[in-house]
Motif scaffolding. Structure first.
Motif, PDB file in Angstrom:
ATOM      1  N   GLN A   8       0.833  -1.203   0.000  1.00 59.58           N
ATOM      2  CA  GLN A   8       0.000   0.000   0.000  1.00 59.58           C
ATOM      3  C   GLN A   8       0.866   1.251   0.000  1.00 59.58           C
ATOM      4  O   GLN A   8       0.641   2.184  -0.768  1.00 59.58           O
ATOM      5  CB  GLN A   8      -0.866   0.023   1.263  1.00 59.58           C
ATOM      6  CG  GLN A   8      -2.076  -0.869   1.188  1.00 59.58           C
ATOM      7  CD  GLN A   8      -2.922  -0.703   2.447  1.00 59.58           C
ATOM      8  OE1 GLN A   8      -2.393  -0.677   3.548  1.00 59.58           O
ATOM      9  NE2 GLN A   8      -4.218  -0.578   2.264  1.00 59.58           N
TER      10      GLN A   8
ATOM     11  N   LEU B  98      -4.516   6.629  -5.281  1.00 60.89           N
ATOM     12  CA  LEU B  98      -5.526   6.195  -4.320  1.00 60.89           C
ATOM     13  C   LEU B  98      -6.884   6.785  -4.654  1.00 60.89           C
ATOM     14  O   LEU B  98      -7.908   6.138  -4.530  1.00 60.89           O
ATOM     15  CB  LEU B  98      -5.145   6.648  -2.907  1.00 60.89           C
ATOM     16  CG  LEU B  98      -4.313   5.708  -2.058  1.00 60.89           C
ATOM     17  CD1 LEU B  98      -4.114   6.313  -0.682  1.00 60.89           C
ATOM     18  CD2 LEU B  98      -4.999   4.372  -1.933  1.00 60.89           C
TER      19      LEU B  98
ATOM     20  N   GLU C 149      -4.324  -4.128  -5.408  1.00 58.51           N
ATOM     21  CA  GLU C 149      -3.434  -4.407  -4.283  1.00 58.51           C
ATOM     22  C   GLU C 149      -3.410  -5.892  -3.965  1.00 58.51           C
ATOM     23  O   GLU C 149      -2.373  -6.471  -3.668  1.00 58.51           O
ATOM     24  CB  GLU C 149      -3.906  -3.648  -3.038  1.00 58.51           C
ATOM     25  CG  GLU C 149      -3.483  -2.199  -3.031  1.00 58.51           C
ATOM     26  CD  GLU C 149      -4.043  -1.480  -1.819  1.00 58.51           C
ATOM     27  OE1 GLU C 149      -3.576  -0.377  -1.547  1.00 58.51           O
ATOM     28  OE2 GLU C 149      -4.959  -2.017  -1.158  1.00 58.51           O
TER      29      GLU C 149
ATOM     30  N   SER D 231      -3.846   2.935   7.805  1.00 56.33           N
ATOM     31  CA  SER D 231      -3.563   1.518   7.564  1.00 56.33           C
ATOM     32  C   SER D 231      -2.389   0.997   8.378  1.00 56.33           C
ATOM     33  O   SER D 231      -2.098  -0.180   8.361  1.00 56.33           O
ATOM     34  CB  SER D 231      -3.306   1.297   6.074  1.00 56.33           C
ATOM     35  OG  SER D 231      -2.305   2.168   5.652  1.00 56.33           O
TER      36      SER D 231
ATOM     37  N   ALA E 109      -6.629  -4.730   5.153  1.00 58.80           N
ATOM     38  CA  ALA E 109      -7.247  -3.554   4.549  1.00 58.80           C
ATOM     39  C   ALA E 109      -8.321  -2.980   5.463  1.00 58.80           C
ATOM     40  O   ALA E 109      -8.528  -1.774   5.514  1.00 58.80           O
ATOM     41  CB  ALA E 109      -7.853  -3.924   3.195  1.00 58.80           C
TER      42      ALA E 109
END
Lengths: 252, 335
Positions: B102, B114, B126, B185, B256
């Motif tokens: 990411q 993004l 991803e 994240s 995620a």
């Protein structure tokens, strides 16, 4: 018949099995003997597709082991090794049931159940069948694994040092059982053995390996001779005939 | 989901006592507990109109269940594939790898990557990259050779540290706006579940679940170890690679949604194994999933509604899981 042609395996620079060409006859018990590091177990692992070979081919009844599907071979040939490192917590019956996996893929039929009962009976595991494997002694565990392999019902049964960690009584029991399986069920049993007297007493055919090569092979009574054994093990070995069987004495 | 629930809920009448074995009983009790936690989570301390509360909490609930499900499943599958009970995907650095991916996407392609992409498409991208990397890396480790567990633990820790170091290096060089977008994240948080991809994630999980159910007998064979599995006709390399791909997908989904959690999977997988008492996957998998759901949903309810804490659940779960990890390592060393 198991035929190996020019089978070779290297670990790094050292050659463990060096161009072995052999044919192991169908039926009876064949023992592979030889000093430590001779490549016996490695050869057995390659024959049973547990290990890939660098060169050469192995065929079992004409099936090339490196090309035939694993599930097809699982119905022809079974292999049991000693270092059964496993995370599973299973009962004896669960373990033996896995022997039917090549046929039923986990969905046991009535016929499978019967064969499982037969295998458990054949190894006298009846009263242990609901015990967990970690509650058993080494010899009992060993019997449970052999029951699984017999339940797999293959023509060829390969065992890598099946007498390891067994006392005299259990070792003899195991060999008698294998003899019985060869005679009554018509199995071809191939063993890696360290004790040459067990090999002499119970095998039909003996293959001796040394430095990754086949040093000698032949019927058991031709192999258990002082001149043959002394050359293989590089020590003085005397052979006496006791009760019609050839027994080696090598203690000093 | 758990294939046994249907038979477990079958009437008491006309069913022999043999059906009510320990694993079945465990699953029934845990299902009831899970249901209670779910009801409590949805209703306790609700003020205002239900038409707001239900969808608002429902989304969170779905997110938590999804995370519990994928963490439990991925850990049990990983442990079966690698034939050990100590290593988990997160200990081996799977989730750090996902965060690294990411971060690299934002680092190299900018924040625009993004925002401009469709979020589901972005998630999918991803995931594909994750599957590629993780299966290449870990099948090299696990499929091609039998290695000692100690070496694997060491490699996993080194990988984890390396991935995290690269992540923090990139963060330092990164534009502050991009950093802000990513920040969510990096830390595990169960109270702020990212619910953007719920539908997509559920679809992915459904596919994985179907594959898992079909492979349950093979998983049982794998617990006998590599040699026995090959002997019984399992195509070892293909099976392990397939399992590592499934694990990568599941880890991507859970990371995620809530970020990396290290020891949670270990906690539920170990508990599931000891509760069930045998290693049949048809019992262990549903038990682990139910335990994970109870931990997350029940734990979140207790913390939010009773103690009125907000972010502490991940700390508590990691603390307990860490203790289990140390316990397992010590017990193994003692043998």
């Amino acid at each position: 018949m198991i035929i190996t042609t020019n089978v070779t395996k290297h670990y790094g620079a050292s050659c463990v099995v060096d161009g072995v060409t052999l044919s192991i006859p169908a039926g009876g018990i064949t023992s592979i003997i030889g000093p430590n590091g001779a490549g016996k177990s490695t050869l057995l692992s390659m024959v049973s597709r547990l290990m890939s070979m660098d060169k050469g081919t192995v065929t079992v009844d004409g099936l090339d082991v490196s090309k035939t599907g694993s599930e097809v071979l699982a119905r022809r040939l079974s292999i049991l090794r000693q270092d059964n490192h496993m995370t599973a917590r299973l009962t004896v019956r669960d373990l033996v049931s896995f022997g039917r996996f090549p046929y039923s893929r986990g969905r046991l039929t009535r016929d499978d159940e019967k064969r499982i009962d037969d295998a458990i009976g054949y190894l006298n595991l009846g009263e242990l069948s609901d015990r967990f494997l970690d509650e058993l002694s080494g010899g009992q565990r060993q019997r449970a694994f052999v029951a699984m392999v017999l339940c797999q019902d293959t023509d060829y049964v390969l065992l890598d040092e099946p007498l390891n960690n067994l006392d005299m009584k259990h070792a003899m029991g195991m060999m008698k059982l294998l003899r019985k399986a060869a005679n009554e069920l018509g199995k071809t049993v191939v063993l890696v053995l360290h004790d040459i007297n067990f090999a002499s007493w119970y095998s039909d055919f003996i293959i001796a390996m040394k430095h990754g090569k086949v040093a000698a092979q032949g019927p058991a009574d031709e192999m258990i001779r002082p001149e043959v054994l002394s050359g293989i093990y590089e020590m003085d070995i005397k052979v006496h005939e006791i009760g019609g069987q050839r027994i080696s004495v090598y203690y000093e | 989901m758990p294939p046994d629930l249907s038979t477990a809920h079958a009437p008491f009448l006309g069913i022999s006592r043999r059906t009510w074995t320990r694993p079945v009983l465990v699953i029934v009790v845990l299902s009831i507990l899970a249901l209670v936690s779910i009801v409590c989570f949805m209703t306790l301390g609700a003020k205002g109109s239900w038409s707001f509360v239900i969808p608002f909490r429902g989304r969170k609930l779905l997110g938590l269940i999804l995370v519990g499900y994928s963490v439990a499943l991925s850990t049990v599958l990983f442990q079966t594939a690698t034939n050990n009970r100590i290593l988990t995907p997160s200990i081996m650095g799977f989730d750090s790898l996902y965060v690294l991916l990411q971060t690299s996407l934002v680092f190299f392609f900018g924040i625009g990557s993004l925002i401009s992409l469709n979020p589901d498409l972005h998630f999918l991208l991803e995931m594909v990259v994750m599957i590629g990397f993780a299966s290449a890396l870990f099948s090299w480790l696990f499929v091609w050779q039998e290695r000692s567990l100690h070496l694997l633990v060491l490699v996993g820790i080194v990988f984890g540290i390396m991935f995290r170091s690269v992540i923090s290096f990139m963060q330092r060089l990164m534009d502050p706006n991009a950093f802000n977008v990513l920040q969510d994240s990096f830390f595990a948080s169960f109270s702020r579940v990212d619910t953007d991809h719920l539908l997509f994630a559920y679809a992915v999980l459904a596919v994985v679940t179907i594959a898992v159910i079909r492979m349950i007998p093979v998983f049982d064979v794998l617990t006998l170890g590599r040699a026995n599995a090959i002997n019984l006709g399992v195509n070892y390399k293909r099976t392990i690679t397939a399992m590592l791909i499934m694990v990568s997908v599941l880890v991507a989904v859970s990371t995620a949604l809530v970020g990396p959690v290290t020891f949670f999977g270990l906690l539920v997988a170990s508990l599931a194994h000891s509760l069930v008492g045998n290693s049949k996957h048809k019992y262990v998998l549903p038990t682990a999933v139910l335990l994970a759901v109870i931990c997350l949903v029940g734990g979140q309810t207790v913390l939010e509604r009773i103690f009125e804490f907000d972010t502490a659940l991940s700390i508590i779960i990691e603390f307990l899981g860490g203790i289990v990890f140390i316990f397992l390592v010590l017990r193994r060393a003692g043998r």
